[in-house]
Write a protein that holds these residues in place. Structure first.
Motif, PDB file in Angstrom:
ATOM      1  N   VAL A 318       0.864  -1.184   0.000  1.00  0.00           N
ATOM      2  CA  VAL A 318       0.000   0.000   0.000  1.00  0.00           C
ATOM      3  C   VAL A 318       0.900   1.233   0.000  1.00  0.00           C
ATOM      4  O   VAL A 318       1.825   1.329   0.811  1.00  0.00           O
ATOM      5  CB  VAL A 318      -0.926   0.018   1.230  1.00  0.00           C
ATOM      6  N   TYR A 319       0.613   2.171  -0.918  1.00  0.00           N
ATOM      7  CA  TYR A 319       1.492   3.314  -1.130  1.00  0.00           C
ATOM      8  C   TYR A 319       0.809   4.616  -0.726  1.00  0.00           C
ATOM      9  O   TYR A 319      -0.153   5.045  -1.358  1.00  0.00           O
ATOM     10  CB  TYR A 319       1.930   3.373  -2.601  1.00  0.00           C
ATOM     11  N   MET A 320       1.322   5.206   0.349  1.00  0.00           N
ATOM     12  CA  MET A 320       0.823   6.485   0.849  1.00  0.00           C
ATOM     13  C   MET A 320       1.800   7.596   0.455  1.00  0.00           C
ATOM     14  O   MET A 320       2.939   7.324   0.079  1.00  0.00           O
ATOM     15  CB  MET A 320       0.697   6.427   2.375  1.00  0.00           C
ATOM     16  N   PRO A 321       1.378   8.853   0.554  1.00  0.00           N
ATOM     17  CA  PRO A 321       2.315   9.934   0.233  1.00  0.00           C
ATOM     18  C   PRO A 321       3.574   9.929   1.081  1.00  0.00           C
ATOM     19  O   PRO A 321       4.634  10.361   0.632  1.00  0.00           O
ATOM     20  CB  PRO A 321       1.486  11.199   0.487  1.00  0.00           C
ATOM     21  N   ASP A 322       3.487   9.418   2.311  1.00  0.00           N
ATOM     22  CA  ASP A 322       4.611   9.513   3.236  1.00  0.00           C
ATOM     23  C   ASP A 322       5.232   8.175   3.596  1.00  0.00           C
ATOM     24  O   ASP A 322       6.206   8.116   4.335  1.00  0.00           O
ATOM     25  CB  ASP A 322       4.164  10.191   4.531  1.00  0.00           C
ATOM     26  N   ARG A 323       4.676   7.085   3.107  1.00  0.00           N
ATOM     27  CA  ARG A 323       5.185   5.774   3.528  1.00  0.00           C
ATOM     28  C   ARG A 323       4.688   4.689   2.585  1.00  0.00           C
ATOM     29  O   ARG A 323       3.768   4.901   1.789  1.00  0.00           O
ATOM     30  CB  ARG A 323       4.717   5.450   4.950  1.00  0.00           C
ATOM     31  N   VAL A 324       5.303   3.531   2.720  1.00  0.00           N
ATOM     32  CA  VAL A 324       4.830   2.328   2.040  1.00  0.00           C
ATOM     33  C   VAL A 324       4.559   1.283   3.110  1.00  0.00           C
ATOM     34  O   VAL A 324       5.357   1.093   4.023  1.00  0.00           O
ATOM     35  CB  VAL A 324       5.879   1.786   1.049  1.00  0.00           C
ATOM     36  N   VAL A 325       3.428   0.619   3.004  1.00  0.00           N
ATOM     37  CA  VAL A 325       3.153  -0.549   3.839  1.00  0.00           C
ATOM     38  C   VAL A 325       3.419  -1.764   2.956  1.00  0.00           C
ATOM     39  O   VAL A 325       2.593  -2.134   2.119  1.00  0.00           O
ATOM     40  CB  VAL A 325       1.699  -0.552   4.350  1.00  0.00           C
ATOM     41  N   SER A 538     -15.980  -1.112 -16.703  1.00  0.00           N
ATOM     42  CA  SER A 538     -15.948  -2.024 -15.564  1.00  0.00           C
ATOM     43  C   SER A 538     -14.616  -1.852 -14.841  1.00  0.00           C
ATOM     44  O   SER A 538     -13.701  -1.203 -15.354  1.00  0.00           O
ATOM     45  CB  SER A 538     -16.092  -3.473 -16.036  1.00  0.00           C
ATOM     46  N   GLN A 539     -14.500  -2.470 -13.679  1.00  0.00           N
ATOM     47  CA  GLN A 539     -13.228  -2.436 -12.968  1.00  0.00           C
ATOM     48  C   GLN A 539     -12.569  -3.801 -13.053  1.00  0.00           C
ATOM     49  O   GLN A 539     -13.235  -4.833 -12.933  1.00  0.00           O
ATOM     50  CB  GLN A 539     -13.427  -2.038 -11.507  1.00  0.00           C
ATOM     51  N   ALA A 540     -11.280  -3.801 -13.285  1.00  0.00           N
ATOM     52  CA  ALA A 540     -10.548  -5.058 -13.418  1.00  0.00           C
ATOM     53  C   ALA A 540     -10.519  -5.799 -12.085  1.00  0.00           C
ATOM     54  O   ALA A 540     -10.481  -5.190 -11.021  1.00  0.00           O
ATOM     55  CB  ALA A 540      -9.124  -4.791 -13.899  1.00  0.00           C
ATOM     56  N   ILE A 541     -10.548  -7.115 -12.165  1.00  0.00           N
ATOM     57  CA  ILE A 541     -10.497  -7.954 -10.973  1.00  0.00           C
ATOM     58  C   ILE A 541      -9.568  -9.137 -11.240  1.00  0.00           C
ATOM     59  O   ILE A 541      -9.103  -9.350 -12.361  1.00  0.00           O
ATOM     60  CB  ILE A 541     -11.892  -8.479 -10.580  1.00  0.00           C
ATOM     61  N   TYR A 542      -9.320  -9.932 -10.200  1.00  0.00           N
ATOM     62  CA  TYR A 542      -8.612 -11.198 -10.340  1.00  0.00           C
ATOM     63  C   TYR A 542      -9.641 -12.329 -10.387  1.00  0.00           C
ATOM     64  O   TYR A 542     -10.619 -12.315  -9.637  1.00  0.00           O
ATOM     65  CB  TYR A 542      -7.650 -11.408  -9.177  1.00  0.00           C
ATOM     66  N   SER A 543      -9.421 -13.288 -11.272  1.00  0.00           N
ATOM     67  CA  SER A 543     -10.374 -14.385 -11.410  1.00  0.00           C
ATOM     68  C   SER A 543      -9.678 -15.586 -12.032  1.00  0.00           C
ATOM     69  O   SER A 543      -8.754 -15.447 -12.832  1.00  0.00           O
ATOM     70  CB  SER A 543     -11.547 -13.954 -12.292  1.00  0.00           C
ATOM     71  N   THR A 544     -10.146 -16.786 -11.669  1.00  0.00           N
ATOM     72  CA  THR A 544      -9.632 -18.001 -12.300  1.00  0.00           C
ATOM     73  C   THR A 544     -10.384 -18.301 -13.593  1.00  0.00           C
ATOM     74  O   THR A 544     -10.026 -19.234 -14.312  1.00  0.00           O
ATOM     75  CB  THR A 544      -9.763 -19.201 -11.345  1.00  0.00           C
ATOM     76  N   HIS A 604     -10.241  -8.040  -3.171  1.00  0.00           N
ATOM     77  CA  HIS A 604     -10.693  -7.211  -2.041  1.00  0.00           C
ATOM     78  C   HIS A 604      -9.540  -6.420  -1.440  1.00  0.00           C
ATOM     79  O   HIS A 604      -9.690  -5.227  -1.162  1.00  0.00           O
ATOM     80  CB  HIS A 604     -11.344  -8.088  -0.969  1.00  0.00           C
ATOM     81  N   THR A 605      -8.385  -7.069  -1.226  1.00  0.00           N
ATOM     82  CA  THR A 605      -7.269  -6.330  -0.616  1.00  0.00           C
ATOM     83  C   THR A 605      -6.769  -5.227  -1.534  1.00  0.00           C
ATOM     84  O   THR A 605      -6.323  -4.178  -1.077  1.00  0.00           O
ATOM     85  CB  THR A 605      -6.104  -7.274  -0.255  1.00  0.00           C
ATOM     86  N   GLU A 606      -6.860  -5.446  -2.852  1.00  0.00           N
ATOM     87  CA  GLU A 606      -6.471  -4.392  -3.790  1.00  0.00           C
ATOM     88  C   GLU A 606      -7.410  -3.196  -3.673  1.00  0.00           C
ATOM     89  O   GLU A 606      -6.969  -2.041  -3.626  1.00  0.00           O
ATOM     90  CB  GLU A 606      -6.499  -4.930  -5.219  1.00  0.00           C
ATOM     91  N   ARG A 607      -8.719  -3.454  -3.608  1.00  0.00           N
ATOM     92  CA  ARG A 607      -9.687  -2.362  -3.462  1.00  0.00           C
ATOM     93  C   ARG A 607      -9.481  -1.637  -2.131  1.00  0.00           C
ATOM     94  O   ARG A 607      -9.599  -0.421  -2.037  1.00  0.00           O
ATOM     95  CB  ARG A 607     -11.113  -2.915  -3.551  1.00  0.00           C
ATOM     96  N   ARG A 608      -9.179  -2.424  -1.095  1.00  0.00           N
ATOM     97  CA  ARG A 608      -8.914  -1.838   0.220  1.00  0.00           C
ATOM     98  C   ARG A 608      -7.719  -0.903   0.155  1.00  0.00           C
ATOM     99  O   ARG A 608      -7.747   0.219   0.690  1.00  0.00           O
ATOM    100  CB  ARG A 608      -8.658  -2.969   1.230  1.00  0.00           C
ATOM    101  N   ALA A 609      -6.664  -1.342  -0.515  1.00  0.00           N
ATOM    102  CA  ALA A 609      -5.466  -0.506  -0.645  1.00  0.00           C
ATOM    103  C   ALA A 609      -5.756   0.752  -1.443  1.00  0.00           C
ATOM    104  O   ALA A 609      -5.312   1.853  -1.077  1.00  0.00           O
ATOM    105  CB  ALA A 609      -4.349  -1.312  -1.320  1.00  0.00           C
ATOM    106  N   MET A 610      -6.504   0.617  -2.530  1.00  0.00           N
ATOM    107  CA  MET A 610      -6.830   1.781  -3.347  1.00  0.00           C
ATOM    108  C   MET A 610      -7.620   2.810  -2.546  1.00  0.00           C
ATOM    109  O   MET A 610      -7.376   4.020  -2.640  1.00  0.00           O
ATOM    110  CB  MET A 610      -7.632   1.343  -4.571  1.00  0.00           C
ATOM    111  N   ALA A 611      -8.585   2.331  -1.754  1.00  0.00           N
ATOM    112  CA  ALA A 611      -9.393   3.251  -0.953  1.00  0.00           C
ATOM    113  C   ALA A 611      -8.541   3.949   0.102  1.00  0.00           C
ATOM    114  O   ALA A 611      -8.679   5.158   0.336  1.00  0.00           O
ATOM    115  CB  ALA A 611     -10.538   2.485  -0.286  1.00  0.00           C
ATOM    116  N   ALA A 612      -7.641   3.202   0.758  1.00  0.00           N
ATOM    117  CA  ALA A 612      -6.781   3.801   1.773  1.00  0.00           C
ATOM    118  C   ALA A 612      -5.834   4.827   1.157  1.00  0.00           C
ATOM    119  O   ALA A 612      -5.613   5.904   1.710  1.00  0.00           O
ATOM    120  CB  ALA A 612      -5.993   2.707   2.500  1.00  0.00           C
TER     121      ALA A 612
END
Length: 768
Positions: A318-325, A538-544, A604-612
């Motif tokens: 996760v990439y913030m202006p001041d840090r990376v998680v 649409s929004q891209a997702i991961y899928s099998t 889900h974790t990608e969307r979570r990161a984008m929102a944060a």
């Protein structure tokens, strides 16, 4: 498939999966029907409909007759200023709009007592008279485990809890059984206690995560608000610290190849390197061989190990202006897996062969040991491509950069023939100093060097998907479905407002959207057309399941090029190791059986990161503007809703809300088709894309919210007498939805790299 059409059960399964949103086109695409099979689908659908098994909706989509596509599980999370309840659908993405309960649902409820904040419910989603979604209660399901991030205030007569979410308008009071004793200004996580019918709700404080006055509080708030996990447990740290550099044993020695890394200026880790050379095969005259070498993370992160379980939980960096998680500990992300110059590093490499026209005619995968010849920034590479190499690039100009540029010119022509979607959606870059103060807000500068790297990464990702398909190994695709009929209808409804049109009868291809964007180029409405085209995607997702990648106009695509910071890529690396017999640490049967669930989790974790990330940027910008309250700015309306207009400020790219109550002495209603707020009495209009002057009335660093006042008079128009048969709106309704802005990009590209805890949000992301 049967000879006269697809199997009925397969069609029914596709309709159920669509949950009422799939038309004939979507069903055919999911079932991979072609030619006469599509004609057969029409017959099957007609038969099922005549038998009453399925029904056609008003939007010309299909639903199973005994299904309820509009039924959702929701959590009641807040009230708006009118007292109506706001709900969040379960399994929704962070930052998704909240849904308003239909008027009166919160007052009386059903099955005994009032429905309150903190409860779960089964609801049916409908549309109100303004076209806004509302939820009607079917059944209450009891108390939820909803948690909320607040600021603890103890500067008045009694303590209170102020939510940091800008959509939450009501404060809480600390419950008497809270186990912690925070200080004034502390950021706390609360569990909602039983909602009271009168007065403020109460919250039980369960964790203190920081203080609002700390440097970089904006990122702390955003990470906590979206539940982004930070840090690594002892087992992960132990495994990372025990890791040793890879050697050439059981690997192909690629150290003779003059590979280079090209990254943002402030990157701290480097996970991809590139090289091009003329193809010496006489059968491929003027062709090219391109190498894309990627850090071999799978060598260190083995299946079901502590590092693997932790990486899956985080899903991505996760990439913030001041840090990376970071997804992986620094020992790996910034050391053993980072392709630093003049150091031996383990890699997975794609060797791709292109002909003179830029078409890929072959590829192979290699597991090797490489040694980067140079670390270049995009600006340095661009200067070298233009014939002005600096000292950093001098040693690799002839060996690497000149052939790389020539190979790109060939591949670029093939890209142009492919015609992927070319939406111009500039990103903001917020620079923060060590004290957490914003020092600048700029647009990312995009060079041809960015596009070169991006295109070669895309080609390597295609190779990964093709190889795993050929070897019949399960994999996680990166899929991007074509736009839904509903979104295309909205696009077709709007375009006449700017003198353009979209025919619903034509084929849905990226090339058609590019033609629209080309028509709008250098016109006053260029930005707004880019905006509405972006929103139609649409929004891209991961899928099998492989649905293809509409935006890139590719039939198969998988993420391979960023395993340091995306778990999806790590699963693809393991698949390639097994498929190409490159080691015994590849995909396991257990992992293969879980890929479908993993794809859901990492989407889900990608969307979570984008929102944060988005919220952190908003909060830093609000902090930056907080001492300019009262100032005037130029802006452009980027969204309209029943409760106001969203305006993007030209100076900073920040989005703020101009409430409908501040728009002037008229009653404004929302015209959904026109994307406009229209005065009932005067016909005055505030519409999407309109340039306006605004005054900043409020900037809230804690929530990231900006409240604006539009100083311009509305455009002249004809009085309409109300919207869609319902009452007009003037003030009142609270912004119970996240709003504004251009919406999200149809896909996510990895951010510029960064060292954990250090600034590292470096430029446009690579790969789609």
């Amino acid at each position: 498939m049967a000879g006269d059409g697809p199997d009925r059960d397969a069609v029914l399964r596709a309709i159920r999966r669509g949950e009422g949103n799939f038309g004939k086109r979507e069903i055919a695409r999911l079932l991979k029907l072609k030619g006469d099979e599509r004609i057969g689908l029409k017959r099957v659908l007609s038969a099922l409909e005549s038998e009453g098994v399925i029904q056609r909706t008003a939007r010309r989509t299909y639903a199973v007759a005994d299904a309820s596509p509009g039924v959702r599980l929701v959590e009641i999370v807040d009230r708006d200023t009118d007292g109506e309840l706001l709900a969040r659908p379960e399994k929704s993405d962070p930052g998704d709009p909240l849904i308003r309960m239909a008027p009166g649902q919160g007052a009386s409820g059903r099955a005994g007592g009032a429905l309150g904040v903190g409860e779960r419910a089964l609801v049916k989603i409908e549309r109100d008279q303004d076209g806004e979604p509302v939820a009607r209660l079917i059944k209450r399901l009891g108390q939820s485990a909803h948690r909320i991030l607040c600021v603890y205030r103890a500067d008045g007569s009694r303590p209170r809890l102020v939510p940091v979410d800008r959509r939450s308008k009501n404060e809480l009071i600390p419950s008497k059984d809270s186990p912690l004793s925070p200080k004034n200004g502390d950021l706390v996580i609360c569990e909602l206690a039983k909602d009271r019918q009168h007065g403020l709700k109460s919250g039980r404080i369960i964790e203190v995560v920081g203080n609002e006055n700390e440097a970089r509080a904006s990122s702390v708030i955003s990470l906590a608000a979206h539940g982004v996990p930070e840090g690594f447990n002892d087992n992960e740290i132990e495994q990372a610290e025990k890791a040793k550099p890879a050697t050439v044993r059981n690997r192909e020695d690629l150290r003779h190849l003059p590979l280079v890394t090209i990254d943002p200026e402030d990157a701290r880790d480097f996970d991809d390197a590139v090289l091009a050379e003329p193809d010496e095969d006489p059968k491929n005259k003027n062709g090219w061989v391109v190498w894309v070498a990627i850090a071999d993370v799978a060598h260190y992160v083995t299946p079901n190990s502590p590092l693997d379980r932790g990486a899956l939980k985080r899903g991505n960096s996760v990439y913030m202006p001041d840090r990376v998680v970071p997804m992986l500990p620094e020992r790996l992300s910034n050391d053993l897996c980072s392709l630093r110059p003049d150091e031996d590093r383990a890699c997975m490499a794609a060797r791709m062969v292109f002909n003179a026209s830029g078409d890929k005619i072959g590829h192979t995968f290699h597991r090797g040991l490489m040694r980067s010849s140079a670390r270049l920034t995009y600006a340095q590479a661009q200067a070298a491509f233009e014939g002005n190499p600096g000292p950093e690039a001098a040693d690799v100009v002839t060996s690497t950069l000149q052939p790389l540029w020539k190979a790109y010119q060939a591949v670029k022509t093939a890209r142009q023939r492919r015609s992927p979607l070319e939406i111009d959606s500039p990103e903001r870059k917020v620079r923060v100093d060590e004290q957490g103060n914003v020092v600048s807000i700029t647009r990312y500068e995009r060079f041809a060097a960015h596009m070169l790297i991006e295109e070669f990464m895309i080609q390597a990702n295609v190779c990964a998907a093709e190889t795993l398909e050929q070897k019949r190994l399960p994999l996680i695709y990166r899929v991007h479905d074509e736009p839904s009929r509903e979104k295309l209808t909205a696009l077709a409804d709007y375009l006449p407002q700017v003198g353009m049109k979209w025919s619903m009868s034509g084929p849905v291809k990226p090339e058609r959207f590019n033609q629209l964007l080309s028509q709008a180029r250098n016109r006053d409405y260029e930005e707004v057309v880019n905006e509405v085209v972006l929103r139609s995607q649409s929004q891209a997702i991961y899928s099998t399941e492989n649905l293809g990648h509409f935006g890139l106009n590719l039939q198969r695509y998988a993420h391979f090029t960023s395993p340091i910071r995306r778990y999806a890529d790590l699963t693809v690396h393991r698949g390639l190791i097994k498929a190409c017999k490159l080691g015994d640490d590849g995909q396991t049967n257990e992992e293969a059986s879980k890929l479908s669930g993993i794809a859901e989790d990492i989407t889900h974790t990608e969307r979570r990161a984008m929102a944060a990330e988005r919220d952190s940027v908003d909060r830093y910008i609000a902090s930056f503007l907080s001492d300019r309250v009262g100032s005037e700015f130029q802006g452009r309306i980027t969204g309209v809703t029943r409760f106001g207009a969203f305006v993007r400020l030209a100076e900073t790219g920040a989005d703020g809300l101009a409430p409908v109550s501040s728009l002037g002495d008229d009653y404004f209603h929302h015209d959904e088709k026109a994307h406009a707020l229209i005065g009932r009495r005067t016909g005055g209009r505030f519409e999407l894309g309109q340039n306006v002057t605004v005054r900043l009335k409020e900037a809230a660093p804690i929530t990231g919210g900006l409240i604006l006042e539009i100083l311009d008079k509305p455009k002249r128009g004809r009085p309409s007498g109300g919207g869609r048969g319902g009452p007009p709106h003037r003030g009142g309704g609270a912004p119970g939805r996240s709003g504004g802005g251009a919406g999200r990009k149809f896909d996510r590209k990895p951010r510029g790299k960064g060292k954990g805890g250090k600034p590292g949000r470096g430029g446009p992301r690579k790969g789609k």
